[in-house]
Design a protein around this motif. Structure first.
Motif, PDB file in Angstrom:
ATOM      1  N   ASP A  32       1.191 -40.634  48.055  1.00  0.00           N
ATOM      2  CA  ASP A  32       2.232 -41.230  48.893  1.00  0.00           C
ATOM      3  C   ASP A  32       3.588 -41.018  48.224  1.00  0.00           C
ATOM      4  N   VAL A  33       4.383 -40.109  48.776  1.00  0.00           N
ATOM      5  CA  VAL A  33       5.696 -39.811  48.201  1.00  0.00           C
ATOM      6  C   VAL A  33       6.625 -41.015  48.313  1.00  0.00           C
ATOM      7  N   PHE A  79      14.584 -32.369  45.217  1.00  0.00           N
ATOM      8  CA  PHE A  79      13.266 -32.657  44.639  1.00  0.00           C
ATOM      9  C   PHE A  79      12.381 -33.415  45.629  1.00  0.00           C
ATOM     10  N   TRP A  80      12.909 -34.485  46.228  1.00  0.00           N
ATOM     11  CA  TRP A  80      12.089 -35.291  47.135  1.00  0.00           C
ATOM     12  C   TRP A  80      11.749 -34.519  48.407  1.00  0.00           C
ATOM     13  N   GLU A  81      12.666 -33.703  48.873  1.00  0.00           N
ATOM     14  CA  GLU A  81      12.358 -32.888  50.049  1.00  0.00           C
ATOM     15  C   GLU A  81      11.269 -31.874  49.730  1.00  0.00           C
ATOM     16  N   ALA A  82      11.341 -31.255  48.550  1.00  0.00           N
ATOM     17  CA  ALA A  82      10.312 -30.285  48.144  1.00  0.00           C
ATOM     18  C   ALA A  82       8.957 -30.962  48.008  1.00  0.00           C
ATOM     19  N   LEU A  83       8.938 -32.183  47.458  1.00  0.00           N
ATOM     20  CA  LEU A  83       7.675 -32.894  47.278  1.00  0.00           C
ATOM     21  C   LEU A  83       7.077 -33.283  48.634  1.00  0.00           C
ATOM     22  N   MET A  84       7.917 -33.658  49.577  1.00  0.00           N
ATOM     23  CA  MET A  84       7.434 -34.008  50.911  1.00  0.00           C
ATOM     24  C   MET A  84       6.841 -32.796  51.624  1.00  0.00           C
ATOM     25  N   ARG A  95       0.494 -31.888  45.733  1.00  0.00           N
ATOM     26  CA  ARG A  95       1.013 -33.131  45.164  1.00  0.00           C
ATOM     27  C   ARG A  95       0.091 -33.664  44.074  1.00  0.00           C
ATOM     28  N   LYS A  96      -1.222 -33.481  44.242  1.00  0.00           N
ATOM     29  CA  LYS A  96      -2.151 -33.883  43.186  1.00  0.00           C
ATOM     30  C   LYS A  96      -1.899 -33.084  41.910  1.00  0.00           C
ATOM     31  N   VAL A 129       2.732 -34.409  35.668  1.00  0.00           N
ATOM     32  CA  VAL A 129       3.671 -35.378  35.110  1.00  0.00           C
ATOM     33  C   VAL A 129       2.992 -36.625  34.550  1.00  0.00           C
ATOM     34  N   TRP A 130       1.698 -36.877  34.948  1.00  0.00           N
ATOM     35  CA  TRP A 130       1.073 -38.147  34.562  1.00  0.00           C
ATOM     36  C   TRP A 130      -0.358 -37.980  34.062  1.00  0.00           C
ATOM     37  N   ALA A 131      -0.903 -36.774  34.085  1.00  0.00           N
ATOM     38  CA  ALA A 131      -2.269 -36.485  33.629  1.00  0.00           C
ATOM     39  C   ALA A 131      -3.309 -37.218  34.463  1.00  0.00           C
ATOM     40  N   ARG A 132      -3.013 -37.470  35.722  1.00  0.00           N
ATOM     41  CA  ARG A 132      -3.957 -38.050  36.661  1.00  0.00           C
ATOM     42  C   ARG A 132      -3.554 -37.576  38.055  1.00  0.00           C
ATOM     43  N   ASN A 133      -4.497 -37.522  38.976  1.00  0.00           N
ATOM     44  CA  ASN A 133      -4.183 -36.967  40.294  1.00  0.00           C
ATOM     45  C   ASN A 133      -4.326 -37.974  41.429  1.00  0.00           C
TER      46      ASN A 133
END
Length: 647
Positions: free
Chosen positions: A518-519, A541-546, A553-554, A560-564
């Motif tokens: 969920d972005v 950045f947010w537009e690219a992620l959306m 996204r996973k 960035v967080w080592a979890r998906n």
């Protein structure tokens, strides 16, 4: 009647206790007489009191998920009132009450509408619903204090007089995870108890109250760990697990199943922890400077220049779970732990993308031959046939391959329990009805259970009229047999006995988090360092992620967080997501640089790119190609040679 005695309202008082006094006169309640009248009219038409209150409790919890508190008991009542009024407008019941309501969160309103809009004209007035939810909140406020003192296990379970754990004294759902609806409705007698009533009314408790109970017991069952002399160092009681991910990557890419089973991250972890009891995995040590991450062990990534400040710890879980869901060219699981369900392989049904416990064709044949044959029905009594159907998963003959599969699933259960204990959500797409509902002992229709896994087999049984005797399905019997091993592994680490207060969807959410990345949720927990929210690069950045797919996204989340998987709500985040400006690469150098991340601290270092297309290309490159952690120190030659040594 379920909550009548849970709270009272004094004469002359109103909803002042819950935050509406003087705010909206239309919802003001002057006396207990009016409150009781509204309480009686707050039941949804066409539903029982339990069903109606369960739906309202679900709606209140969904609304509270979008508040910073995330608890339906303590959430500001005006948030719930606003969302209910929004639903009323949709259903055209009392939309006039929205005249004075200009606030509210659109996402919370939509969540309430998704649950209650299907009721239509049967929905009571907003004021009556508020009275009902006010009483539910009072009930849950008391339940939060009382539940730790109450037993969640019916008295007859474990009783030698009433049947014992291996007989009909235990619930059918627990003994073998079986679900023989005929036996449970015609031959089954549950001794009345507080525990059985709590299970029956589990849907009246807010999810936040049930989670609070579960994790409070998790905290008190944590294995104590003495502090180290150096607060930045891990104590010697926290063991070190060596993982060679470089070798695992090459093995998984080789296509050789033998190599995969020997060198995968999952297999390496299983080999390292084979002799461990459950106590080391129940540790929850938090070292200073490790981002608040609880841990049971330390991970040493061979050949990678990284210290375990929590990123490698989470990465080990993510990689291991990803491997057990990888498939070969034939569509079977590479590690023979999980495999795609028949619905996923055939691309039929509504439940595609799920995985079931791995069962080979030979094991299915063994299970089929072990089940009670129709020609033998006349040789045993009806009572014996009921018992055989109820415990048919125990009648399956096993061989060496069964033992290996059960050991792997037990270890998968231990990994799952450890990840749950330490707040690491894992991508484990198991069926809801045959796994998660079975773990919490929630009643499920056998036909729906088979349909969720294998729609074609369900239709074949429907044609032959065998749906009443679900035990004739070797697939369901073997899945239940494997589920016992999975649950036994979980029970080594977390208190599975308490999970009976949850429903299957809630348990899946606690363990697996949010299926979709969920972005908007990620955006609500972000902090900027060197940037402002209005900067062009942040908007890019947010537009690219959306625009990314959920799979992309996973990959970003793992980068960035080592979890998906993300948590389900804002209040479940232990740390904010940080976007930092890349001060080393500025000006013209920014467009040539790549983004970098610190998985231990959930942060992304982002150069100030000149356009969105460039940012999207750079971000896509790193999330698809970066497979090692190389930022803390320069690896020496000996470690590099060990990590990159050929198979």
């Amino acid at each position: 009647e379920h909550i009548k005695a849970s709270g009272t309202i004094r004469e002359g008082n109103s909803i002042d206790e819950i935050g509406l006094m003087g705010t909206h006169s239309k919802w003001h309640m002057e006396s207990s007489v009016e409150f009781e009248r509204l309480l009686a009219s707050g039941k949804i038409l066409g539903l029982s009191s339990l069903e109606s209150d369960s739906k309202l409790a679900h709606a209140a919890g969904a609304i509270a998920d979008f508040s910073p508190i995330g608890d339906a008991v303590d959430c500001p009542f005006i948030n719930i009132a606003t969302a209910l009024a929004f639903v009323a407008k949709i259903n055209a019941n009392d939309g006039s009450e929205l005249d004075q309501l200009n606030s509210g969160r659109p996402d919370a309103n939509q969540a309430a509408a998704a649950i209650l809009s299907s009721v239509g004209d049967a929905l009571p007035t907003t004021k009556a619903l508020l009275a009902r939810i006010a009483m539910l909140r009072a009930f849950n406020r008391r339940a939060r204090v009382a539940l730790p003192w109450l037993s969640l296990r019916p008295a007859q379970e474990g009783s030698a007089i009433l049947g014992g754990l291996c007989g009909y004294g235990a619930s059918i759902e627990r003994a073998g995870r079986s679900k023989d609806s005929y036996a449970s409705t015609t031959q089954w007698i549950q001794a009345p108890s507080v525990a059985s009533r709590i299970r029956q009314c589990r849907s009246l408790f807010f999810t936040s109250v049930k989670r609070s109970l579960l994790f409070s017991v998790v905290d008190v069952t944590t294995t104590p760990t003495p502090l180290s002399h150096d607060e930045y160092e891990l104590p010697r009681e926290v063991r070190t697990v060596r993982v060679n991910r470089l070798k695992a990557y090459r093995a998984m890419a080789s296509g050789d199943d033998t190599m995969c089973k020997k060198y995968s991250v999952f297999s390496q972890l299983q080999s390292e922890m084979r002799s461990w009891s459950g106590a080391p995995l129940r540790r929850g040590f938090v070292a200073k400077g490790h981002g608040g991450q609880k841990r049971a062990f330390k991970v040493k990534l061979i050949g990678e220049g990284v210290n375990d400040y929590s990123g490698p710890y989470r990465e080990a879980f993510t990689d291991a779970i990803r491997e057990v869901t990888e498939t070969n060219e034939a569509g079977h699981g590479v590690l023979n732990v999980l495999e795609p369900t028949p619905n996923t392989l055939a691309a039929v049904g509504e439940n595609r993308g799920l995985f079931s416990f791995s069962v080979g064709d030979q094991q299915l044949e063994i299970a089929n031959n072990s089940l009670l044959r129709k020609d033998a029905d006349s040789l045993v009594s009806e009572e014996e046939q009921l018992i055989r159907r109820s415990f048919s998963s125990f009648l399956v003959k096993t061989d060496e391959s069964w033992r290996e599969a059960e050991e792997a699933l037990m270890f998968l259960g231990r990994l799952t329990g450890t990840a749950c204990r330490h707040g690491i959500h894992i991508d484990l797409p198991l069926p809801l009805k045959s796994v998660w509902n079975a773990v919490v002992e929630e009643k499920t229709d056998e036909a729906d259970t088979l349909k969720e896994i294998d729609l074609l087999a369900f239709r074949q049984m429907e044609v032959h009229g065998n749906l009443q005797d679900w035990s004739t399905s070797p697939l369901l019997v073997t899945q239940q047999r494997m589920l016992n091993s999975f649950v036994e592994g979980m029970a080594n680490v977390i208190p599975v006995e308490l999970m009976t207060i949850l429903n299957g969807t809630e348990l899946r959410g606690i363990i697996c988090g949010n299926v979709e990345v969920d972005v908007d949720l990620l955006r609500r927990v972000v902090e900027y360092e060197g940037y402002d929210e209005t900067d062009d690069v942040i908007r890019f950045f947010w537009e690219a992620l959306m625009e990314m797919t959920n799979q992309e996204r996973k990959l970003f989340l793992q980068f960035v967080w080592a979890r998906n998987r993300l948590p389900l709500k804002e209040s479940d985040f232990d740390a904010p997501f940080k976007i930092q400006k890349d001060s080393k690469n500025s000006g013209e150098m920014a467009d040539k640089a790549l983004p970098s991340a610190s998985t231990c601290f959930f942060s992304l270092t982002l150069p100030q790119y000149s356009c969105k297309d460039l940012l999207k290309r750079k971000l896509s490159y790193v999330i698809n190609n970066v497979c090692t952690m190389e930022s803390d120190y320069i690896t020496n030659d000996a470690e590099v040679s060990e990590g990159w040594r050929g198979l």
